[in-house]
Every structure is written in structure tokens, then in C-alpha cells.
Write a protein that holds these residues in place. Structure first.
Motif: not given
Length: 362
Positions: A198-199, A201, A219, A223, A286, A332-333
Motif C-alpha cells: 500500500g502507500p 504512511p 485527507w 479518502r 484508513s 491501507d492508508h
């Protein structure tokens, strides 16, 4: 009740914080009923050193606490579990053949003793799962002393199905590479593999709480725009004092929110706001960990309340574990924010093998 009992005993300089901890984590937890039992008990996890004379004074205080509880016909949770264990010890038949215990790293002395009696006579009667890195509630103690010897019978699960490789990698740097308990059982964090990527942090350092709310609000809005459902987003803060910062961010995001407690759970259509303690055991796609300021985590009040320099290690350890728990709620985020100067823990979080990532500033 402890403060009242202490006021009646002369010759001590113990703080109310220390007295409460000594009562709950030693005298009450082990259900000590005599001076001899308290004199001889091992005070694992209680790093403040006390001499024989001090113990005598403390026991005088605790005797008065016990008498006060008895007079009110009140019992503590430790005593409830103690009575259950004593009853089970005399029963020929157990209510269950097997028990599975999750989150076992947060078991207290009284609960562990109860489970030990529950499974007595059954070699495989108990199955424990847990993560020493997530111990945030209890002082360490010897399981072996309670008849729960798992040495040589435990193993570490190495596959992570819940958290992306990038988030797990950074979160693990908040903890030592190996975490051990007082019986010598070790749990290594190296070699763990996440099942998906995933991306990376993000860490955002803000000038003030207003800028932080704007950054978090934007942010979260992004999302939601990407298709993440409100109930799949969590905003986590260290304690109740920081909840207002989370509320401000959700207002900017234009999202409905719900604040979690022991009576309020995640609900569809609402972004969850939670303290780190209530977030334990939860999972979100998230997550924002807000208000990671210096003096917020580690919490300055806890640092100032320690009775001895040796207690600082335990405070720092549990504060690190709290931040680890908060970060690993994310699948994921993950976004971490704070107002400059931010927590010293974030230096470790952003460290990698080639150096350090510079957090963004807003």
C-alpha cells in the motif's frame, strides 16, 4: 478510599498515584491477605524500590483499605476472580473442557490465575493468542508462577493479513526488534511478512491545531472521494483531552462522526473517533493518528507522576505500545499528524535503512 487510609497512617511520603498502583498491581492483584504474603511477594513490574520498613507502612495502609471494602461489602474485580478460582479449585468438574483466550498480553494477575485453575488437569485446556507489542493495560508478571508455563510450547505467527507492508514496517520500528516477557519468552518482529502492499504512511507536522484540522479534514475528504466508506475510516488520539481536535477535523471534512466508548461501537455512515485505548482490537481501511505532539505522547502527566526514575522505562514502553496499536489499526492508508514540536517517537517511526524520511509540514 486509599487516600483516606493513607491519611490515617503517619510516617509515609508515598504519592496517591504510587499507592493506587501498588494496591491494584500488587496487593489486590495477588489477593494478599497477610503481612507475610505482602512482605515476600515479588513486585515484578513495580520498578520503584521500597525497603522493609516502607513495606510495613504500606501494608498498614492496605489493611485499612481491605477493612473499608469489607465494611461496605464491596469487592474488587481481582477479588471476584480470586473467589471464582478458589471455587473452581474445590470443584471436581470444570465448566469447560477447553478455552481460547485472545489478547492475552493484557491479562492481569487475577484473571491469569483464574484461567490457570480453570484448565488444571487438562494439558491442552488453554489456547492463548496475543502480541506482546500491544501490551498497554497491565504490568508484567510471571505466568509461570501461576502455573501457566508456555515456554517451549509457543510460536510466533509471521504472516500479517491485516496491515500493509509499508504501514507494518514503520510501526514495527516503534518497538524493539525482540520483545520479551518476565518468564523469558521472546517474540521477534523480524521476518514478518504482510500479504499486500500500500502507500507509505504520511507524517505531517503542523504549525498549530487549526492547520492540523485542515490537513486532516482534507485527507479524510480525499479518502471518501476515492470510495472509502465513512465507517472504514478511524481518527485516533492519545486521550480525551485531544478529542476536540479530531472533532474539528471531521467538521472540516464534512463527514458524520461517532465517538467510541465502552458503550458505543463503530456504525455505518460514520467516521469513528477514538482514544488509543478504545481503538485496540479495531480495524479500518484508513486511519489518522492525530495530536502526536511532544508532551502528548509520551503523556507528560504520566512522566511527571512517576515516583522513581526507574519507572520512566515502563511509562515510555507503554506509550510506545499505544502509538504502535494506533498505527496498526490501519489497513491501507495511515496519516500521523501533530503540532510542532512533535513526539520524539515519530523519529523512529519514519526511520528506514537508508536514513530518515522528512515529514511533510503544514
Amino acid at each position: 478510599m486509599i487516600a483516606k487510609a493513607a491519611a490515617e497512617v503517619e510516617g509515609h511520603k508515598f504519592s496517591s498515584h504510587f499507592l493506587f498502583g501498588e494496591w491494584t498491581e500488587v496487593a489486590d492483584a495477588w489477593q494478599l491477605k497477610t503481612w507475610e504474603a505482602y512482605r515476600d511477594v515479588s513486585r515484578l513490574g513495580r520498578k520503584t524500590r521500597i525497603g522493609g520498613k516502607q513495606r510495613e507502612i504500606l501494608w498498614t495502609i492496605f489493611e485499612r483499605v481491605g477493612a473499608g471494602l469489607a465494611e461496605r461489602k464491596a469487592v474488587t474485580w481481582a477479588e471476584v476472580f480470586g473467589r471464582l478460582a478458589d471455587q473452581l479449585a474445590t470443584d471436581k468438574q470444570r465448566p469447560y473442557d477447553y478455552s481460547v483466550v485472545d489478547e492475552c498480553q493484557d491479562l492481569g494477575v487475577a484473571e491469569a490465575r483464574f484461567l490457570g485453575v480453570l484448565a488444571s488437569g487438562q494439558p491442552d485446556g488453554l489456547f492463548f493468542t496475543g502480541d506482546l507489542g500491544q501490551r498497554i493495560f497491565q504490568q508484567p508478571f510471571s505466568w509461570k508462577a501461576l502455573g501457566l508455563d508456555v515456554r517451549g510450547r509457543s510460536f510466533t505467527l509471521r504472516i500479517n493479513y491485516r496491515t500493509s507492508h509499508q504501514i507494518r514496517l514503520h510501526a514495527d520500528r516503534l518497538l524493539p526488534s525482540t520483545v520479551s516477557d518476565v518468564d523469558g519468552n521472546s517474540e521477534g518482529r523480524r521476518g514478518t511478512v504482510s500479504m499486500f502492499d500500500g502507500p507509505s504512511p504520511l507524517v505531517t507536522v503542523c504549525k498549530d491545531t487549526g492547520k492540523e484540522a485542515e490537513a486532516v479534514g482534507a485527507w479524510i475528504a480525499q479518502r471518501l472521494e476515492e470510495g472509502c466508506q465513512p465507517h472504514e475510516i478511524g481518527v485516533v488520539v492519545r486521550s480525551d483531552a485531544e478529542l476536540k481536535r479530531a472533532r474539528a477535523a471531521l467538521k472540516i471534512a464534512g463527514a458524520r462522526s461517532i465517538e467510541l466508548s465502552d458503550k458505543v461501537e463503530v456504525e455505518d455512515g460514520s467516521v469513528a473517533i477514538s482514544t488509543m485505548h478504545f481503538a485496540k482490537g479495531l480495524e479500518f481501511r484508513s486511519v489518522v493518528v492525530m495530536a502526536c505532539d511532544d508532551e502528548v505522547i509520551p503523556l507528560q502527566e504520566r512522566i511527571e507522576s512517576v515516583a522513581d526514575d526507574a519507572d520512566l522505562e515502563e511509562v515510555y514502553d507503554t506509550e510506545r505500545h499505544l502509538l504502535y496499536v494506533a498505527c496498526t489499526r490501519a489497513r491501507d492508508h495511515l496519516l500521523i499528524t501533530g503540532v510542532d514540536p512533535v513526539s520524539e517517537f515519530l523519529d523512529d517511526f519514519m526511520k528506514d535503512d537508508q536514513g530518515r524520511h522528512a515529514p511533510s509540514r503544514g
